[in-house]
Structures are given as C-alpha cells and as structure tokens.
Design a protein around this motif. Sequence first.
Motif, PDB file in Angstrom:
ATOM      1  N   ARG A   1       0.826  -1.295   0.033  1.00 55.40           N
ATOM      2  CA  ARG A   1      -0.012  -0.040  -0.019  1.00 55.40           C
ATOM      3  C   ARG A   1       0.916   1.209   0.099  1.00 55.40           C
ATOM      4  O   ARG A   1       2.214   1.109   0.371  1.00 55.40           O
ATOM      5  CB  ARG A   1      -0.890  -0.028   1.274  1.00 55.40           C
ATOM      6  CG  ARG A   1      -0.199   0.189   2.664  1.00 55.40           C
ATOM      7  CD  ARG A   1      -1.046   0.153   3.624  1.00 55.40           C
ATOM      8  NE  ARG A   1      -0.558   0.273   4.790  1.00 55.40           N
ATOM      9  CZ  ARG A   1       0.035   1.432   5.618  1.00 55.40           C
ATOM     10  NH1 ARG A   1       0.444   2.534   4.803  1.00 55.40           N
ATOM     11  NH2 ARG A   1       0.376   1.254   6.867  1.00 55.40           N
ATOM     12  N   PRO A   2       0.217   2.433  -0.530  1.00 55.70           N
ATOM     13  CA  PRO A   2       1.213   3.662  -0.367  1.00 55.70           C
ATOM     14  C   PRO A   2       1.557   3.999   1.294  1.00 55.70           C
ATOM     15  O   PRO A   2       0.664   3.755   2.186  1.00 55.70           O
ATOM     16  CB  PRO A   2       0.019   4.621  -0.866  1.00 55.70           C
ATOM     17  CG  PRO A   2      -1.176   4.112  -0.864  1.00 55.70           C
ATOM     18  CD  PRO A   2      -1.276   2.486  -1.062  1.00 55.70           C
ATOM     19  N   MET A   3       2.707   4.506   1.234  1.00 51.87           N
ATOM     20  CA  MET A   3       2.915   5.099   2.823  1.00 51.87           C
ATOM     21  C   MET A   3       2.176   6.366   3.044  1.00 51.87           C
ATOM     22  O   MET A   3       1.854   6.982   1.949  1.00 51.87           O
ATOM     23  CB  MET A   3       4.497   5.410   2.629  1.00 51.87           C
ATOM     24  CG  MET A   3       5.129   5.617   4.125  1.00 51.87           C
ATOM     25  SD  MET A   3       6.786   5.883   3.773  1.00 51.87           S
ATOM     26  CE  MET A   3       7.619   4.349   3.546  1.00 51.87           C
ATOM     27  N   ARG A   4       1.780   6.147   4.312  1.00 43.11           N
ATOM     28  CA  ARG A   4       1.117   7.428   4.998  1.00 43.11           C
ATOM     29  C   ARG A   4       1.983   8.169   5.976  1.00 43.11           C
ATOM     30  O   ARG A   4       2.726   7.713   6.490  1.00 43.11           O
ATOM     31  CB  ARG A   4      -0.228   7.076   5.380  1.00 43.11           C
ATOM     32  CG  ARG A   4      -1.042   6.391   4.624  1.00 43.11           C
ATOM     33  CD  ARG A   4      -2.469   6.018   5.110  1.00 43.11           C
ATOM     34  NE  ARG A   4      -2.461   4.812   6.013  1.00 43.11           N
ATOM     35  CZ  ARG A   4      -2.762   3.617   5.780  1.00 43.11           C
ATOM     36  NH1 ARG A   4      -3.036   3.198   4.506  1.00 43.11           N
ATOM     37  NH2 ARG A   4      -2.601   2.904   6.971  1.00 43.11           N
TER      38      ARG A   4
ATOM     39  N   ASP B   1       5.822   8.147  -4.649  1.00 37.50           N
ATOM     40  CA  ASP B   1       7.342   7.907  -4.114  1.00 37.50           C
ATOM     41  C   ASP B   1       7.616   6.841  -2.762  1.00 37.50           C
ATOM     42  O   ASP B   1       8.590   6.831  -2.493  1.00 37.50           O
ATOM     43  CB  ASP B   1       8.044   8.946  -3.873  1.00 37.50           C
ATOM     44  CG  ASP B   1       7.973   9.892  -5.188  1.00 37.50           C
ATOM     45  OD1 ASP B   1       7.675   9.522  -6.132  1.00 37.50           O
ATOM     46  OD2 ASP B   1       8.147  11.094  -5.048  1.00 37.50           O
ATOM     47  N   ALA B   2       6.468   6.059  -2.390  1.00 42.98           N
ATOM     48  CA  ALA B   2       6.735   5.524  -1.159  1.00 42.98           C
ATOM     49  C   ALA B   2       5.924   4.485  -1.094  1.00 42.98           C
ATOM     50  O   ALA B   2       4.528   4.412  -1.267  1.00 42.98           O
ATOM     51  CB  ALA B   2       6.506   6.415   0.124  1.00 42.98           C
TER      52      ALA B   2
ATOM     53  N   VAL C   1      12.752   9.541  -3.729  1.00 43.31           N
ATOM     54  CA  VAL C   1      12.497  10.929  -3.688  1.00 43.31           C
ATOM     55  C   VAL C   1      13.514  11.627  -4.587  1.00 43.31           C
ATOM     56  O   VAL C   1      14.708  11.582  -4.569  1.00 43.31           O
ATOM     57  CB  VAL C   1      12.954  11.637  -2.435  1.00 43.31           C
ATOM     58  CG1 VAL C   1      12.523  12.952  -2.306  1.00 43.31           C
ATOM     59  CG2 VAL C   1      11.849  10.898  -1.154  1.00 43.31           C
ATOM     60  N   PRO C   2      13.022  12.133  -5.919  1.00 48.25           N
ATOM     61  CA  PRO C   2      13.750  12.611  -6.925  1.00 48.25           C
ATOM     62  C   PRO C   2      14.394  14.152  -6.077  1.00 48.25           C
ATOM     63  O   PRO C   2      13.723  14.730  -5.448  1.00 48.25           O
ATOM     64  CB  PRO C   2      12.721  13.178  -7.946  1.00 48.25           C
ATOM     65  CG  PRO C   2      11.491  12.219  -7.693  1.00 48.25           C
ATOM     66  CD  PRO C   2      11.501  12.035  -6.437  1.00 48.25           C
TER      67      PRO C   2
ATOM     68  N   ASP D   1      12.731  -3.031  -7.741  1.00 45.27           N
ATOM     69  CA  ASP D   1      11.983  -3.021  -8.645  1.00 45.27           C
ATOM     70  C   ASP D   1      10.940  -1.888  -8.950  1.00 45.27           C
ATOM     71  O   ASP D   1      10.987  -1.003  -9.961  1.00 45.27           O
ATOM     72  CB  ASP D   1      10.934  -4.105  -9.034  1.00 45.27           C
ATOM     73  CG  ASP D   1      11.744  -5.404  -9.698  1.00 45.27           C
ATOM     74  OD1 ASP D   1      12.992  -5.228 -10.115  1.00 45.27           O
ATOM     75  OD2 ASP D   1      11.315  -6.527  -9.657  1.00 45.27           O
ATOM     76  N   GLN D   2      10.535  -1.518  -7.883  1.00 48.19           N
ATOM     77  CA  GLN D   2       9.444  -0.308  -8.065  1.00 48.19           C
ATOM     78  C   GLN D   2      10.330   1.062  -7.990  1.00 48.19           C
ATOM     79  O   GLN D   2      10.023   1.958  -8.560  1.00 48.19           O
ATOM     80  CB  GLN D   2       8.714  -0.309  -6.821  1.00 48.19           C
ATOM     81  CG  GLN D   2       7.732  -1.628  -6.380  1.00 48.19           C
ATOM     82  CD  GLN D   2       7.329  -2.240  -7.658  1.00 48.19           C
ATOM     83  OE1 GLN D   2       6.542  -1.696  -8.435  1.00 48.19           O
ATOM     84  NE2 GLN D   2       7.702  -3.628  -7.884  1.00 48.19           N
ATOM     85  N   VAL D   3      11.449   1.188  -7.308  1.00 52.33           N
ATOM     86  CA  VAL D   3      12.307   2.330  -7.198  1.00 52.33           C
ATOM     87  C   VAL D   3      12.831   2.476  -8.822  1.00 52.33           C
ATOM     88  O   VAL D   3      12.738   3.498  -9.429  1.00 52.33           O
ATOM     89  CB  VAL D   3      13.539   2.073  -6.147  1.00 52.33           C
ATOM     90  CG1 VAL D   3      14.498   3.271  -6.494  1.00 52.33           C
ATOM     91  CG2 VAL D   3      12.690   2.174  -4.749  1.00 52.33           C
TER      92      VAL D   3
END
Length: 327
Positions: free
Chosen positions: A10-13, A56-57, A74-75, A99-101
């Motif tokens: 899941r996305p980070m919060r 991004d997370a 993080v760009p 992979d996701q990064v």
Amino acid sequence: MSLPAGYTVRPMRQEDAALIAERSGVYTAALLGFPKHSPEDVANYLRDPGIDLATDAWVVLGPDGDFAGSATAVPITGGTHLNLDILSENPAVLSWLLDQVEHRAAEVARHEVVVRVGVIRQDDRLAAVVAARGFAVGTSTHRMRISFDGPIPPPAVPEGVVVRRGAPDEASRRAAHGVLMEAFADQPGTLPRPFEDWAASRESRSTFDWSQVTVVEVDGRAVGMTECNHNFVSTDNCGYVGRLGVIPSARGRGLAKFLLQNAFAVDAAAGRTGTILHVDAGNPTPAVALYTNAGMHPDLTSDIWTRTVRNDRTWSSSTPPHRLFPA
C-alpha cells in the motif's frame, strides 16, 4: 518480479512514521547498538513537501498484516538524482521494492537519473541485494560525533567577520541559501533545492526553527553558514549540524572552524551532551579533517551505492511496474 505469496503493498502515509521509526530502530540497533534515525527525523522526512507519498513511497505487509518492508524514492536536484531509503529483513521484499524504485526512476528521469541508497557498512544483507542489482559504491558518509564533558566556551569571532544569528526574514534566508548554493556547487548531488522548496521544507520540520541558522559575513556579504536542528535531541541529547558551508573565495580564513565551534558552544549551553553531523568522505573540501581535528569521530559509516537508470529502458512484459493508483 512479484512479491512473495500472501504479501501486499500500500502507499505510505504520514501516520506510518512511528511504525517505520520503530522498525528501523530495531533493525539498525541490531547492527550498530543504537538506532540510526530518531522518530522526529522519520516524521519530518515523511511530511517534507518534496516527497509525494502516493508515488514515491511503499509499505509492504506480510501475510499476517504485519510490517514487512518499506521504501521511499525521492527525486532531488531537478530529477538528476533519486534518493532511496529501503528497509526489510526479507531479501525478496527488498528486491521487489528495488523494482518499484527503478520503475519510478525511469519515469522521473529526463534522460537518466542516478539512484542512490545509503547502506550501513555492517548491513551485509542489503549490500548483497543492491550489488546483485548492479549498484556500485560511489562514496561513503560518516556520522561524526563529539561528546561534551562540560561547558564549551564560545569561539572568538575572526577579524573582519560579522555574525548574524537567526534568519527571521526572507532576505536573511535567501542569503543563507545563497551560501549553500555556492558552497556546494562542486557537489551536484548535494545541492540544496531551489529557495522556495528549501524554505518550505524547513518550515515543515518539527525540530527546526529559523533561529538555528547562523550566517557569517565579510565586507557585507554572506560567505558562510550553519543550519542546525534538534533531530537527535530525543534519542541522543545531541545537537545536529544539518549543513555547514563556506563559499570557495572565503575559505582558508578559519570560518568553517568558527562555525563548527560555535555550534558546539550553542549545544553545550543548551544542556546537550554532544553534537552530531554527517559528512561525505569524498567531499572535495578538507571537511573530514576539520571535524576530526575538532575532536569529532565517526560512530556510523554508510556506503552510498549508486546505479544509473535511463528513461529509454525497455521493461519486460513479465515485470510491469506496480502502480499504487491508476495511471
């Protein structure tokens, strides 16, 4: 590659900060004897306006719903570099997160982007995973520390130097930012963000206020600065020097030594038991020698592993990017 069976993402919060700080603390304390990050440091990072948690997370959960891993990518520096922070005890989860990064890096790259990840030197597991993915060590960073056993006298101000304590308005903040831009111009991977983004990121931090900026001037021009914060007060009772810079034309006058000793004195007067900072071992200035000669010593070393990802990379149809939300 896919996540192991039963694992979900899941996305980070922002509310994950306490959980990630706790798990990171357990993981890094097993390697170092102390946690690498404070809870405040993690919370500040996740609320920084420069990170988009939706894209991004990631947080990976195991079959039992418990935390199994996380990563942020993080760009920075206009998208030429991407800073990766990754955490898991499971090599398969680490590989999936990488992979996701890399997919994210290919998306944000104009032509190519340098992905960077700091790996604690004692962390053989993560080092093996990133090495197998084609990353190589580019440089190393040291966390330097000095401990106090009593008051630290304020240093004498060098002749011809004016000290400005605090940055209460936009003009003083722009002066400090200008010093950073010039001081770090020969280190493109460490350049600060544009002024508006840099200022907003500082405003978002619970451990920082503008009184913690010190600027030194020569002939009416800002030529050196420190930016300090309270990132390590709760965990170490130490002050932290987030940035210290002197422009090239003003070096060799003892300004960096003055700024460092001034930070020690301020921290000691506030009841801190030490001061911490980070330094790139490959810094083209004699920064490491400055800190060592001042009595600081490294208590943590991280190798910075890098890999270049290009936006024309062709991805195998068997490993499509995992999107948290519809494209």
